[in-house]
Design a protein around this motif. Sequence first.
Motif, PDB file in Angstrom:
ATOM      1  N   VAL A 115     -23.210  -0.792 -22.164  1.00 49.29           N
ATOM      2  CA  VAL A 115     -22.009  -1.186 -22.903  1.00 49.29           C
ATOM      3  C   VAL A 115     -21.620  -0.073 -23.877  1.00 49.29           C
ATOM      4  O   VAL A 115     -20.437   0.245 -24.032  1.00 49.29           O
ATOM      5  N   TYR A 116     -22.626   0.523 -24.504  1.00 49.69           N
ATOM      6  CA  TYR A 116     -22.362   1.619 -25.454  1.00 49.69           C
ATOM      7  C   TYR A 116     -21.588   2.743 -24.775  1.00 49.69           C
ATOM      8  O   TYR A 116     -20.581   3.239 -25.300  1.00 49.69           O
ATOM      9  N   LYS A 117     -22.036   3.157 -23.605  1.00 50.36           N
ATOM     10  CA  LYS A 117     -21.376   4.263 -22.902  1.00 50.36           C
ATOM     11  C   LYS A 117     -19.953   3.895 -22.496  1.00 50.36           C
ATOM     12  O   LYS A 117     -19.061   4.737 -22.516  1.00 50.36           O
ATOM     13  N   ASP A 118     -19.759   2.629 -22.133  1.00 46.45           N
ATOM     14  CA  ASP A 118     -18.409   2.204 -21.747  1.00 46.45           C
ATOM     15  C   ASP A 118     -17.453   2.265 -22.936  1.00 46.45           C
ATOM     16  O   ASP A 118     -16.332   2.773 -22.818  1.00 46.45           O
ATOM     17  N   ILE A 119     -17.913   1.750 -24.077  1.00 43.93           N
ATOM     18  CA  ILE A 119     -17.056   1.739 -25.263  1.00 43.93           C
ATOM     19  C   ILE A 119     -16.785   3.165 -25.749  1.00 43.93           C
ATOM     20  O   ILE A 119     -15.709   3.467 -26.268  1.00 43.93           O
ATOM     21  N   SER A 120     -17.756   4.063 -25.539  1.00 43.11           N
ATOM     22  CA  SER A 120     -17.622   5.438 -26.045  1.00 43.11           C
ATOM     23  C   SER A 120     -16.806   6.342 -25.120  1.00 43.11           C
ATOM     24  O   SER A 120     -16.502   7.481 -25.476  1.00 43.11           O
ATOM     25  N   PHE A 121     -16.415   5.848 -23.954  1.00 43.50           N
ATOM     26  CA  PHE A 121     -15.729   6.687 -22.979  1.00 43.50           C
ATOM     27  C   PHE A 121     -14.436   7.286 -23.544  1.00 43.50           C
ATOM     28  O   PHE A 121     -14.173   8.480 -23.414  1.00 43.50           O
ATOM     29  N   GLY A 122     -13.618   6.451 -24.170  1.00 38.79           N
ATOM     30  CA  GLY A 122     -12.359   6.934 -24.737  1.00 38.79           C
ATOM     31  C   GLY A 122     -12.556   7.942 -25.845  1.00 38.79           C
ATOM     32  O   GLY A 122     -11.971   9.040 -25.821  1.00 38.79           O
ATOM     33  N   PRO A 123     -13.379   7.606 -26.854  1.00 33.89           N
ATOM     34  CA  PRO A 123     -13.629   8.576 -27.934  1.00 33.89           C
ATOM     35  C   PRO A 123     -14.188   9.912 -27.433  1.00 33.89           C
ATOM     36  O   PRO A 123     -13.871  10.967 -27.990  1.00 33.89           O
ATOM     37  N   LYS A 124     -15.006   9.887 -26.377  1.00 38.06           N
ATOM     38  CA  LYS A 124     -15.533  11.158 -25.823  1.00 38.06           C
ATOM     39  C   LYS A 124     -14.391  12.013 -25.286  1.00 38.06           C
ATOM     40  O   LYS A 124     -14.390  13.241 -25.437  1.00 38.06           O
ATOM     41  N   ASN A 125     -13.417  11.359 -24.641  1.00 39.18           N
ATOM     42  CA  ASN A 125     -12.265  12.104 -24.128  1.00 39.18           C
ATOM     43  C   ASN A 125     -11.399  12.677 -25.242  1.00 39.18           C
ATOM     44  O   ASN A 125     -10.588  13.581 -25.007  1.00 39.18           O
ATOM     45  N   MET A 126     -11.571  12.154 -26.439  1.00 41.15           N
ATOM     46  CA  MET A 126     -10.849  12.679 -27.597  1.00 41.15           C
ATOM     47  C   MET A 126     -11.578  13.862 -28.225  1.00 41.15           C
ATOM     48  O   MET A 126     -11.146  14.401 -29.241  1.00 41.15           O
ATOM     49  N   LEU A 149     -14.475  13.972 -29.805  1.00 38.85           N
ATOM     50  CA  LEU A 149     -15.048  13.689 -31.113  1.00 38.85           C
ATOM     51  C   LEU A 149     -16.530  14.021 -31.133  1.00 38.85           C
ATOM     52  O   LEU A 149     -17.176  14.126 -30.087  1.00 38.85           O
ATOM     53  N   SER A 150     -17.092  14.164 -32.335  1.00 39.62           N
ATOM     54  CA  SER A 150     -18.514  14.447 -32.463  1.00 39.62           C
ATOM     55  C   SER A 150     -19.325  13.215 -32.089  1.00 39.62           C
ATOM     56  O   SER A 150     -18.824  12.087 -32.139  1.00 39.62           O
ATOM     57  N   ASP A 151     -20.599  13.431 -31.735  1.00 34.77           N
ATOM     58  CA  ASP A 151     -21.469  12.310 -31.375  1.00 34.77           C
ATOM     59  C   ASP A 151     -21.598  11.325 -32.529  1.00 34.77           C
ATOM     60  O   ASP A 151     -21.655  10.102 -32.320  1.00 34.77           O
ATOM     61  N   GLU A 152     -21.638  11.846 -33.754  1.00 35.29           N
ATOM     62  CA  GLU A 152     -21.760  10.995 -34.936  1.00 35.29           C
ATOM     63  C   GLU A 152     -20.518  10.100 -35.100  1.00 35.29           C
ATOM     64  O   GLU A 152     -20.644   8.905 -35.353  1.00 35.29           O
ATOM     65  N   GLU A 153     -19.339  10.692 -34.925  1.00 33.32           N
ATOM     66  CA  GLU A 153     -18.099   9.927 -35.052  1.00 33.32           C
ATOM     67  C   GLU A 153     -17.973   8.903 -33.919  1.00 33.32           C
ATOM     68  O   GLU A 153     -17.528   7.771 -34.135  1.00 33.32           O
ATOM     69  N   ILE A 154     -18.402   9.305 -32.717  1.00 29.57           N
ATOM     70  CA  ILE A 154     -18.357   8.388 -31.576  1.00 29.57           C
ATOM     71  C   ILE A 154     -19.238   7.174 -31.840  1.00 29.57           C
ATOM     72  O   ILE A 154     -18.826   6.021 -31.623  1.00 29.57           O
TER      73      ILE A 154
END
Length: 278
Positions: A102-113, A115-120
Amino acid sequence: MPILSMQGVTHLYNEGMPSESKAIDNINLDIEEGELVGVIGHTGSGKSTLVQHFNGILKPNSGKVIVDGVDIWSDKKATREARFKVGLCFQYPEYQLFEETVYKDISFGPKNMKLSDEEIAKRVVSAAAYVGLKRELLEKSPFDLSGGEKRRAAIAGVIAMQPKVLILDEPTAGLDPIGRDTILDMIKNYREKTGSTVLLVSHSMEDVARIATKVAVMNNARLEMYGTVDEVYSHAERLREIGLNIPQISKVFEILKKNGYDFGSVYTVDRAVEVLTR
Protein backbone atom coordinates in the motif's frame (compact mmCIF):
# COMPACT_ATOMS: atom_id res chain seq x y z
CA MET A 1 -9.93 34.66 -9.46
CA PRO A 2 -11.50 31.20 -9.91
CA ILE A 3 -9.25 28.19 -9.31
CA LEU A 4 -10.96 26.40 -12.23
CA SER A 5 -12.55 27.96 -15.27
CA MET A 6 -14.01 26.84 -18.56
CA GLN A 7 -14.63 29.35 -21.32
CA GLY A 8 -16.78 28.10 -24.18
CA VAL A 9 -15.41 24.55 -23.94
CA THR A 10 -16.69 21.98 -26.43
CA HIS A 11 -15.42 18.40 -26.78
CA LEU A 12 -16.34 16.15 -29.69
CA TYR A 13 -16.32 12.37 -29.77
CA ASN A 14 -15.44 10.76 -33.12
CA GLU A 15 -14.66 14.12 -34.69
CA GLY A 16 -15.07 14.15 -38.47
CA MET A 17 -16.89 10.81 -38.55
CA PRO A 18 -20.57 10.12 -39.23
CA SER A 19 -20.98 9.27 -35.54
CA GLU A 20 -19.53 12.62 -34.37
CA SER A 21 -21.26 13.92 -31.24
CA LYS A 22 -20.76 16.61 -28.62
CA ALA A 23 -19.72 15.18 -25.26
CA ILE A 24 -19.77 18.65 -23.74
CA ASP A 25 -21.09 21.70 -25.54
CA ASN A 26 -20.03 25.34 -25.01
CA ILE A 27 -19.43 25.03 -21.25
CA ASN A 28 -18.82 28.24 -19.30
CA LEU A 29 -18.05 27.56 -15.65
CA ASP A 30 -16.09 29.26 -12.84
CA ILE A 31 -15.28 27.37 -9.64
CA GLU A 32 -13.87 29.32 -6.72
CA GLU A 33 -11.05 28.05 -4.53
CA GLY A 34 -12.19 26.03 -1.52
CA GLU A 35 -15.58 25.01 -2.90
CA LEU A 36 -16.87 21.45 -2.71
CA VAL A 37 -18.78 21.10 -5.97
CA GLY A 38 -21.13 18.21 -6.68
CA VAL A 39 -21.35 17.39 -10.39
CA ILE A 40 -24.59 15.59 -11.16
CA GLY A 41 -26.50 14.51 -14.26
CA HIS A 42 -28.09 11.51 -15.92
CA THR A 43 -25.93 8.79 -17.50
CA GLY A 44 -24.23 10.16 -20.60
CA SER A 45 -24.86 13.79 -19.68
CA GLY A 46 -21.16 14.71 -19.85
CA LYS A 47 -20.15 14.67 -16.16
CA SER A 48 -16.97 12.61 -16.51
CA THR A 49 -15.98 14.27 -19.78
CA LEU A 50 -16.31 17.65 -18.08
CA VAL A 51 -13.98 16.91 -15.17
CA GLN A 52 -11.38 15.09 -17.31
CA HIS A 53 -10.64 18.41 -19.02
CA PHE A 54 -9.41 20.04 -15.83
CA ASN A 55 -6.18 18.05 -15.61
CA GLY A 56 -5.57 17.63 -19.31
CA ILE A 57 -6.69 14.04 -19.81
CA LEU A 58 -8.97 15.39 -22.52
CA LYS A 59 -8.25 18.39 -24.75
CA PRO A 60 -11.15 20.60 -25.85
CA ASN A 61 -11.94 20.98 -29.54
CA SER A 62 -12.71 24.61 -28.81
CA GLY A 63 -12.62 26.95 -25.82
CA LYS A 64 -10.19 27.36 -22.93
CA VAL A 65 -9.57 25.40 -19.73
CA ILE A 66 -7.93 27.57 -17.08
CA VAL A 67 -6.41 26.20 -13.86
CA ASP A 68 -5.15 28.65 -11.24
CA GLY A 69 -5.15 31.46 -13.79
CA VAL A 70 -3.26 29.57 -16.52
CA ASP A 71 -4.58 28.17 -19.81
CA ILE A 72 -3.48 24.55 -19.43
CA TRP A 73 -2.99 24.11 -23.18
CA SER A 74 -0.88 27.25 -23.66
CA ASP A 75 2.31 25.14 -23.61
CA LYS A 76 3.63 21.73 -22.46
CA LYS A 77 4.81 23.11 -19.10
CA ALA A 78 1.32 24.43 -18.30
CA THR A 79 -0.23 21.08 -19.19
CA ARG A 80 2.21 19.18 -16.98
CA GLU A 81 1.69 21.56 -14.05
CA ALA A 82 -2.08 21.21 -14.35
CA ARG A 83 -1.77 17.44 -13.91
CA PHE A 84 -0.06 17.98 -10.57
CA LYS A 85 -2.37 20.79 -9.46
CA VAL A 86 -5.52 18.81 -10.29
CA GLY A 87 -5.68 15.27 -8.93
CA LEU A 88 -8.28 13.03 -10.56
CA CYS A 89 -9.49 9.79 -9.01
CA PHE A 90 -11.44 7.67 -11.50
CA GLN A 91 -14.49 5.55 -10.76
CA TYR A 92 -13.48 2.25 -9.10
CA PRO A 93 -9.91 3.54 -8.50
CA GLU A 94 -8.99 0.36 -6.61
CA TYR A 95 -8.66 -1.38 -9.98
CA GLN A 96 -5.61 0.82 -10.57
CA LEU A 97 -3.73 -0.52 -7.53
CA PHE A 98 -0.72 -2.51 -8.69
CA GLU A 99 2.27 -2.19 -6.34
CA GLU A 100 3.58 -4.74 -3.84
CA THR A 101 2.53 -2.69 -0.83
CA VAL A 102 0.00 0.00 0.00
CA TYR A 103 2.89 2.34 0.83
CA LYS A 104 4.40 1.95 -2.64
CA ASP A 105 1.03 2.51 -4.29
CA ILE A 106 0.37 5.73 -2.39
CA SER A 107 3.93 6.94 -3.06
CA PHE A 108 3.73 6.39 -6.83
CA GLY A 109 2.49 9.91 -7.62
CA PRO A 110 4.90 11.77 -5.32
CA LYS A 111 7.82 9.76 -6.80
CA ASN A 112 6.84 10.99 -10.26
CA MET A 113 7.04 14.51 -8.86
CA LYS A 114 10.76 13.84 -8.13
CA LEU A 115 10.38 14.49 -4.40
CA SER A 116 12.89 13.37 -1.79
CA ASP A 117 12.37 10.07 0.03
CA GLU A 118 11.78 11.99 3.26
CA GLU A 119 9.07 14.18 1.69
CA ILE A 120 7.47 11.15 0.03
CA ALA A 121 7.30 9.30 3.36
CA LYS A 122 5.73 12.33 5.04
CA ARG A 123 3.11 12.63 2.31
CA VAL A 124 2.24 8.92 2.34
CA VAL A 125 1.67 8.91 6.11
CA SER A 126 -0.34 12.13 5.93
CA ALA A 127 -2.51 10.93 3.02
CA ALA A 128 -3.16 7.60 4.75
CA ALA A 129 -4.29 9.50 7.87
CA TYR A 130 -6.68 11.67 5.83
CA VAL A 131 -8.45 8.63 4.42
CA GLY A 132 -8.42 6.68 7.69
CA LEU A 133 -5.93 3.94 6.80
CA LYS A 134 -3.98 2.60 9.79
CA ARG A 135 -0.18 2.69 9.54
CA GLU A 136 0.12 -1.09 9.84
CA LEU A 137 -1.80 -1.42 6.57
CA LEU A 138 0.86 0.49 4.63
CA GLU A 139 3.16 -2.55 4.46
CA LYS A 140 0.40 -4.91 3.38
CA SER A 141 -0.38 -5.86 -0.19
CA PRO A 142 -3.21 -3.64 -1.47
CA PHE A 143 -4.93 -6.83 -2.63
CA ASP A 144 -5.26 -7.98 1.00
CA LEU A 145 -7.40 -4.96 1.89
CA SER A 146 -11.18 -4.86 2.05
CA GLY A 147 -13.11 -3.16 -0.75
CA GLY A 148 -13.55 0.05 1.22
CA GLU A 149 -9.88 0.08 2.29
CA LYS A 150 -8.76 -0.37 -1.32
CA ARG A 151 -10.92 2.58 -2.34
CA ARG A 152 -9.39 4.74 0.38
CA ALA A 153 -5.85 3.64 -0.50
CA ALA A 154 -6.41 4.62 -4.13
CA ILE A 155 -7.77 8.03 -3.11
CA ALA A 156 -4.78 8.47 -0.77
CA GLY A 157 -2.49 8.02 -3.78
CA VAL A 158 -4.03 11.13 -5.34
CA ILE A 159 -4.11 13.10 -2.08
CA ALA A 160 -0.39 12.36 -1.53
CA MET A 161 0.39 14.55 -4.53
CA GLN A 162 -1.20 17.42 -2.55
CA PRO A 163 -3.17 18.79 -5.50
CA LYS A 164 -4.87 22.16 -5.23
CA VAL A 165 -7.96 20.51 -6.68
CA LEU A 166 -9.16 16.98 -5.93
CA ILE A 167 -11.66 15.44 -8.37
CA LEU A 168 -13.45 12.22 -7.45
CA ASP A 169 -15.56 10.43 -10.07
CA GLU A 170 -18.30 8.40 -8.35
CA PRO A 171 -16.13 7.66 -5.27
CA THR A 172 -18.90 5.74 -3.47
CA ALA A 173 -19.93 3.52 -6.40
CA GLY A 174 -20.41 -0.11 -5.38
CA LEU A 175 -19.85 0.45 -1.66
CA ASP A 176 -22.23 -0.59 1.11
CA PRO A 177 -23.92 2.18 3.16
CA ILE A 178 -21.20 2.19 5.83
CA GLY A 179 -18.44 2.33 3.23
CA ARG A 180 -20.26 5.12 1.40
CA ASP A 181 -20.65 7.19 4.57
CA THR A 182 -16.97 6.67 5.43
CA ILE A 183 -15.84 7.96 2.04
CA LEU A 184 -18.19 10.97 2.14
CA ASP A 185 -17.06 11.93 5.64
CA MET A 186 -13.44 11.56 4.53
CA ILE A 187 -14.00 13.88 1.55
CA LYS A 188 -15.74 16.48 3.69
CA ASN A 189 -13.04 16.40 6.39
CA TYR A 190 -10.23 16.56 3.83
CA ARG A 191 -11.69 19.67 2.26
CA GLU A 192 -12.29 21.33 5.65
CA LYS A 193 -8.77 20.59 6.92
CA THR A 194 -6.83 21.46 3.76
CA GLY A 195 -8.99 24.17 2.21
CA SER A 196 -8.60 22.37 -1.12
CA THR A 197 -11.15 22.62 -3.89
CA VAL A 198 -13.04 19.34 -4.37
CA LEU A 199 -15.24 18.17 -7.25
CA LEU A 200 -17.47 15.18 -6.56
CA VAL A 201 -19.05 13.50 -9.58
CA SER A 202 -22.07 11.57 -8.37
CA HIS A 203 -25.44 10.18 -9.43
CA SER A 204 -26.63 10.42 -5.82
CA MET A 205 -28.61 13.56 -5.07
CA GLU A 206 -28.49 12.62 -1.37
CA ASP A 207 -24.69 12.41 -1.27
CA VAL A 208 -24.27 15.75 -3.01
CA ALA A 209 -26.82 17.48 -0.76
CA ARG A 210 -25.02 16.14 2.28
CA ILE A 211 -21.54 17.56 1.65
CA ALA A 212 -21.49 19.95 -1.33
CA THR A 213 -21.35 23.75 -1.18
CA LYS A 214 -22.21 24.15 -4.88
CA VAL A 215 -23.87 21.92 -7.49
CA ALA A 216 -23.27 21.73 -11.24
CA VAL A 217 -26.00 19.96 -13.22
CA MET A 218 -25.11 18.48 -16.61
CA ASN A 219 -27.83 17.69 -19.14
CA ASN A 220 -27.26 16.47 -22.71
CA ALA A 221 -23.67 17.78 -22.84
CA ARG A 222 -24.60 21.25 -21.55
CA LEU A 223 -24.39 22.92 -18.15
CA GLU A 224 -28.03 23.10 -17.09
CA MET A 225 -27.56 24.76 -13.69
CA TYR A 226 -24.83 25.90 -11.31
CA GLY A 227 -25.40 27.28 -7.84
CA THR A 228 -25.78 26.45 -4.17
CA VAL A 229 -27.57 23.28 -3.09
CA ASP A 230 -30.67 25.33 -2.21
CA GLU A 231 -30.62 27.20 -5.52
CA VAL A 232 -30.32 24.04 -7.61
CA TYR A 233 -32.47 21.64 -5.60
CA SER A 234 -35.31 24.15 -5.42
CA HIS A 235 -35.91 23.44 -9.14
CA ALA A 236 -37.36 20.03 -8.32
CA GLU A 237 -39.65 19.81 -11.33
CA ARG A 238 -36.91 20.70 -13.81
CA LEU A 239 -34.54 18.19 -12.20
CA ARG A 240 -37.17 15.49 -12.64
CA GLU A 241 -37.69 16.51 -16.29
CA ILE A 242 -34.01 15.92 -17.07
CA GLY A 243 -33.96 12.50 -15.40
CA LEU A 244 -32.83 13.37 -11.88
CA ASN A 245 -34.67 12.90 -8.63
CA ILE A 246 -34.60 15.08 -5.56
CA PRO A 247 -33.53 13.28 -2.35
CA GLN A 248 -36.08 10.91 -0.82
CA ILE A 249 -36.27 12.99 2.35
CA SER A 250 -37.26 16.00 0.20
CA LYS A 251 -40.16 14.01 -1.24
CA VAL A 252 -41.44 13.37 2.29
CA PHE A 253 -41.37 17.09 3.04
CA GLU A 254 -43.09 17.90 -0.26
CA ILE A 255 -45.99 15.70 0.86
CA LEU A 256 -45.99 17.37 4.28
CA LYS A 257 -46.13 20.79 2.60
CA LYS A 258 -49.12 19.76 0.48
CA ASN A 259 -50.84 18.76 3.71
CA GLY A 260 -50.23 22.13 5.35
CA TYR A 261 -46.91 21.53 7.11
CA ASP A 262 -44.31 23.77 5.47
CA PHE A 263 -40.82 23.29 6.95
CA GLY A 264 -39.01 25.04 4.11
CA SER A 265 -36.27 23.40 2.05
CA VAL A 266 -35.11 20.02 3.38
CA TYR A 267 -32.57 17.97 1.40
CA THR A 268 -30.81 15.88 4.06
CA VAL A 269 -31.84 13.71 7.00
CA ASP A 270 -29.78 15.89 9.36
CA ARG A 271 -31.71 18.96 8.20
CA ALA A 272 -34.98 17.07 8.65
CA VAL A 273 -34.09 16.23 12.23
CA GLU A 274 -33.15 19.86 12.87
CA VAL A 275 -36.42 21.36 11.58
CA LEU A 276 -38.64 18.73 13.18
CA THR A 277 -37.07 18.98 16.64
CA ARG A 278 -37.21 22.78 16.45
